[in-house]
Design an enzyme around this catalytic site. Structure first.
Site: not given
Length: 504
Positions: A50, A94, A156, A185-186, A190, A224, A248, A348
């Site tokens: 935008r 969009v 995702k 899905d990254h 890997k 994490e 994941h 986390k």
């Protein structure tokens, strides 16, 4: 990532071109693919958002992003000058179907200039609520009609629950063929995750051991140190189960547990992953009580800095019941894995940031050595470290040098840094290249997404209808709630953690 393959002329249209995902991941990935010679000779990157920007302003922003986030460091002036010629920007809303006509004009312009029909990749790096809107407007503008040349990449989360995942699948299937839909899905891009398949299926010594007869249990941990930071508004409507487990960690579990595919064909590989999800034991309310743990972090200190509790994070409900930690004991009910527990956890504000798969083998049937020789006895363990280091370690017993028979645990190690001099590609580089090449092996199929949602829905439903009364139940810089330790300790095991500076 495929090799010895040249991709066809390609037009990337990145919805969310001014967003954080494009800045941190997509733009640096495209540039690194260009540096490594993987981009086609004829390509175009069209960012859209935008914000009103000129092509030059957008290129300057992309250069700044590359300089900050690219694994290859700051952009080379000559290489960048060559790369930026292919970058354009189109300001658009969009939600406005009319703006899509401009994309059609740009696509036609490139096709005329290149004298060929290019592949067109629509990359949806936007909020999930915009996925259906963009897909529908692409259809209205007749920009998705070429089934061989058009692809759509969906980030995702793919749905918020089973019903919304099915709705999105049905909508996309009404516009695109399944072979055009790339649910990214990254984690699957890997290097170490891809190496699980190579390790299992390219080595004859592993497959005979890869079953209930030799493996005692499997652990998958993705932890994490970071909290939710500025993602509180998104995360508070999601939680650890939706954000990490459903995609994941279940995908990592599928890599470990899948049967050998007949070939490396994309659908053959994905069929075997779906088989795993369908074989996994569904949770009853009693199973949720006994085999599932949820947690929410409180305040504490991380690396000398005081950090707030989850409920005190920006844009988080002060009475939030959202879990920031989740741990489960899963079972795969088939001949290979019957009775073998798969322990899965994520959280986390944990003590360590790491992604590790630990496969513990059964003990030897009879110990012939005297007690004093085996004081540090430990069962064999295979450790697949995805991050922070990329390595595969097999822990075995060996005799310590000396006159006495004393056994020690030693590591047989394969690590990327020690073995290969070249830098491993980022996950997004692998996945974007596979999208260009039309290889869906590392992407989730529609039935795979739905099977994963079917597995976690009983847990989600139970947690949503029964509020936790003890949140927050673990402090920052810890290993999560005590109940998670009890979950695995009841079976006589403990969570595996990577050594840090020689200590666990």
């Amino acid at each position: 990532m495929s090799s010895n393959t040249t991709s066809e002329p390609t037009i990337f249209i990145i919805f969310g071109g001014t967003g954080d995902l494009n800045a941190r991941k997509i733009t640096p990935a495209l540039y690194n693919l260009f540096l490594d010679g993987w981009m086609p000779k004829q390509f175009s990157i069209i960012g859209t958002g935008r914000t009103q920007l000129t092509d030059e302003q957008f290129r300057k922003n992309m250069l700044d992003d590359i300089n900050q986030f690219s694994r290859s460091g700051k952009a080379d002036k000559e290489k960048w000058a060559e790369f930026e010629k292919n970058i354009y920007y189109q300001a658009s809303d969009v939600k406005d179907a009319e703006t899509y006509k401009e994309f059609g004009k740009k696509i036609d312009g490139h096709n005329a200039e290149w004298k060929t029909k290019a592949n067109v990749i629509y990359y949806l790096a936007v909020s999930p609520n915009l996925f259906p809107i963009i897909a529908s407007n692409l259809a209205k503008a007749k920009l998705a009609e070429d089934k061989l040349k058009t692809r759509i990449v969906i980030e995702k989360p793919f749905g918020h629950d089973l019903d919304t995942a099915k709705e999105l699948n049905q909508l996309l299937s009404s516009i695109f063929n399944e072979c055009q839909i790339y649910r990214i899905d990254h984690y699957l891009g890997k290097e170490t995750v891809q190496n699980i398949m190579a390790f299992r299926f390219a080595n004859s010594i592993m497959e005979p051991l890869w079953n209930r007869n030799y493996i005692e249990h499997v652990q998958i941990s993705v932890t994490e140190q970071l909290g939710v930071e500025e993602r509180g508004d998104y995360y508070d409507g999601s939680g650890a189960l939706r954000d990490m487990i459903q995609n994941h960690l279940l995908q990592l579990l599928c890599h470990v547990a899948m049967e050998p595919p007949v070939s490396f064909n994309a659908d053959e590989v994905r069929d075997r992953k779906v088989d795993v999800l369908k074989a996994m034991r569904k949770f009853t309310p009693e199973d949720v009580r006994m085999s599932a743990v949820r947690g929410q972090y409180g305040s504490g200190w991380m690396q000398g800095k005081e950090v707030p509790a989850y409920r005190d994070e920006p844009k988080v409900d002060p009475q939030s019941n959202t879990e920031t930690f989740a741990a489960f004991k899963f079972f795969v009910d088939n001949w290979r894995w019957q009775g073998v527990p798969f322990y899965v956890r994520t959280g986390k504000r944990m003590h360590q940031s790491s992604s590790v798969i630990s496969i513990q083998f059964r003990d030897v049937p009879h110990l012939i050595f005297p007690t004093e020789a085996a004081e540090s006895w430990q069962q064999n363990r295979l450790i697949i470290s995805i991050q922070p280091e990329m390595s595969i370690r097999l822990q075995v017993q060996a005799k310590r040098p000396g006159i006495d028979m004393v056994l020690n645990v030693v590591d047989m190690v394969f690590d990327y840094k020690g073995t290969y001099s070249q830098q491993a590609p980022e996950a997004y580089e692998t996945l974007i290249l596979d999208t260009m090449l039309g290889d869906q092996t590392l992407f989730m199929r529609g039935d795979q997404v739905e099977a994963a949602w079917e597995l976690v829905m009983p847990i989600l439903s139970t947690w949503q209808h029964k509020k936790s009364l003890n949140f927050p139940n673990y402090s920052a810089d810890s290993w999560g709630p005590e109940a998670a330790e009890a979950l695995i300790a009841r079976d006589g095991f403990n969570w595996f953690t990577l050594p840090v500076n020689g200590k666990k």
